[in-house]
Design a protein around this motif. Structure first.
Motif, PDB file in Angstrom:
ATOM      1  N   TYR A   9       0.847  -1.197   0.000  1.00 15.90           N
ATOM      2  CA  TYR A   9       0.000   0.000   0.000  1.00 15.90           C
ATOM      3  C   TYR A   9       0.879   1.243   0.000  1.00 15.90           C
ATOM      4  O   TYR A   9       1.650   1.470   0.932  1.00 15.90           O
ATOM      5  N   MET A  10       0.784   2.002  -1.053  1.00 18.24           N
ATOM      6  CA  MET A  10       1.489   3.278  -1.184  1.00 18.24           C
ATOM      7  C   MET A  10       3.001   3.150  -0.973  1.00 18.24           C
ATOM      8  O   MET A  10       3.640   4.067  -0.457  1.00 18.24           O
ATOM      9  N   ASP A  11       3.564   2.023  -1.379  1.00 16.76           N
ATOM     10  CA  ASP A  11       5.019   1.884  -1.316  1.00 16.76           C
ATOM     11  C   ASP A  11       5.654   2.971  -2.185  1.00 16.76           C
ATOM     12  O   ASP A  11       5.118   3.338  -3.231  1.00 16.76           O
ATOM     13  N   GLY A  12       6.771   3.505  -1.720  1.00 22.78           N
ATOM     14  CA  GLY A  12       7.433   4.599  -2.426  1.00 22.78           C
ATOM     15  C   GLY A  12       6.895   5.971  -2.041  1.00 22.78           C
ATOM     16  O   GLY A  12       7.360   6.981  -2.565  1.00 22.78           O
ATOM     17  N   HIS A  13       5.933   6.014  -1.140  1.00 22.28           N
ATOM     18  CA  HIS A  13       5.380   7.280  -0.641  1.00 22.28           C
ATOM     19  C   HIS A  13       5.875   7.529   0.781  1.00 22.28           C
ATOM     20  O   HIS A  13       6.093   6.596   1.547  1.00 22.28           O
ATOM     21  N   TRP A  14       6.007   8.796   1.132  1.00 23.21           N
ATOM     22  CA  TRP A  14       6.310   9.186   2.498  1.00 23.21           C
ATOM     23  C   TRP A  14       5.026   9.183   3.304  1.00 23.21           C
ATOM     24  O   TRP A  14       3.956   9.506   2.778  1.00 23.21           O
ATOM     25  N   ALA A  15       5.126   8.823   4.577  1.00 22.13           N
ATOM     26  CA  ALA A  15       3.946   8.682   5.435  1.00 22.13           C
ATOM     27  C   ALA A  15       4.354   8.911   6.890  1.00 22.13           C
ATOM     28  O   ALA A  15       5.538   9.044   7.206  1.00 22.13           O
ATOM     29  N   ALA A  16       3.363   8.924   7.770  1.00 23.90           N
ATOM     30  CA  ALA A  16       3.620   9.061   9.202  1.00 23.90           C
ATOM     31  C   ALA A  16       4.693   8.065   9.625  1.00 23.90           C
ATOM     32  O   ALA A  16       4.679   6.912   9.181  1.00 23.90           O
ATOM     33  N   LEU A  21       7.264  21.189   7.690  1.00 22.80           N
ATOM     34  CA  LEU A  21       5.884  21.132   7.199  1.00 22.80           C
ATOM     35  C   LEU A  21       5.723  21.995   5.955  1.00 22.80           C
ATOM     36  O   LEU A  21       4.870  21.721   5.112  1.00 22.80           O
ATOM     37  N   SER A  22       6.564  23.005   5.821  1.00 19.15           N
ATOM     38  CA  SER A  22       6.507  23.901   4.652  1.00 19.15           C
ATOM     39  C   SER A  22       7.255  23.340   3.449  1.00 19.15           C
ATOM     40  O   SER A  22       7.224  23.935   2.371  1.00 19.15           O
ATOM     41  N   ALA A  23       7.925  22.190   3.596  1.00 19.23           N
ATOM     42  CA  ALA A  23       8.707  21.597   2.500  1.00 19.23           C
ATOM     43  C   ALA A  23       8.591  20.075   2.553  1.00 19.23           C
ATOM     44  O   ALA A  23       9.592  19.365   2.686  1.00 19.23           O
ATOM     45  N   LEU A  24       7.369  19.577   2.429  1.00 24.40           N
ATOM     46  CA  LEU A  24       7.140  18.132   2.474  1.00 24.40           C
ATOM     47  C   LEU A  24       7.745  17.460   1.244  1.00 24.40           C
ATOM     48  O   LEU A  24       7.791  18.053   0.161  1.00 24.40           O
ATOM     49  N   PRO A  25       8.189  16.219   1.383  1.00 22.57           N
ATOM     50  CA  PRO A  25       8.741  15.500   0.232  1.00 22.57           C
ATOM     51  C   PRO A  25       7.620  15.098  -0.722  1.00 22.57           C
ATOM     52  O   PRO A  25       6.441  15.269  -0.421  1.00 22.57           O
TER      53      PRO A  25
END
Length: 151
Positions: free
Chosen positions: A34-41, A120-124
């Motif tokens: 699930y959403m591999d390759g995505h940034w998350a909590a 928070l102003s520069a999320l990946p």
């Protein structure tokens, strides 16, 4: 009567102050399907039978980051859907924390390809979409206690 199943999950956003303002610790997902390759909590997972969302958040922080005594603050709940399949009905509980015991580290390398702090102003890019919505609301200081996504 056909009832759908709502799957509960807890998310923990560790926060700190950095040179560019508030920073959040995120993990790069891998090997989960699930959403591999995505940034998350940095820590998140399903609430298990018999536990509260708070207990699940504490458990996930320990299991995924090796930290304890997480001082959780409730941020928002999100009702979301991704389609017609009953498993796609979700209720997510988001928490923030600015204090904990231990140094966050990757405990499950098979599920986490990286762990890093971002302003928070520069999320990946990319961030899991419903999490990006929550983080952008947090950055803007306008997080409602109840939100929706995908409807």
């Amino acid at each position: 009567m056909n009832r759908f199943v709502v799957v509960p999950a807890s998310y923990v956003y560790l926060l700190r102050e950095g040179a560019q303002g508030t920073e959040v610790l995120l993990q790069l997902r891998q090997g989960t399907g699930y959403m591999d390759g995505h940034w998350a909590a940095a820590a998140a997972g399903h609430v298990e039978r018999g536990e509260t969302a708070y207990v699940a958040a504490e458990r996930e922080a320990f299991e995924e980051l090796g930290i304890k005594d997480v001082e959780l603050e409730f941020l928002t709940s999100m009702h979301r859907t991704q389609g017609a399949d009953p498993i796609d009905e979700r209720i997510d509980f988001f928490f923030t924390a600015r204090a904990w015991s231990g140094e966050p580290r990757i405990i499950e390398p098979e599920k986490c390809a990286g762990l890093d702090w971002f302003a928070l102003s520069a999320l990946p890019d990319p961030v899991v979409p419903h999490e990006r919505a929550t983080l952008e609301a947090l950055r803007g200081g306008r997080v409602a206690p109840y939100t929706t996504h995908g409807f």
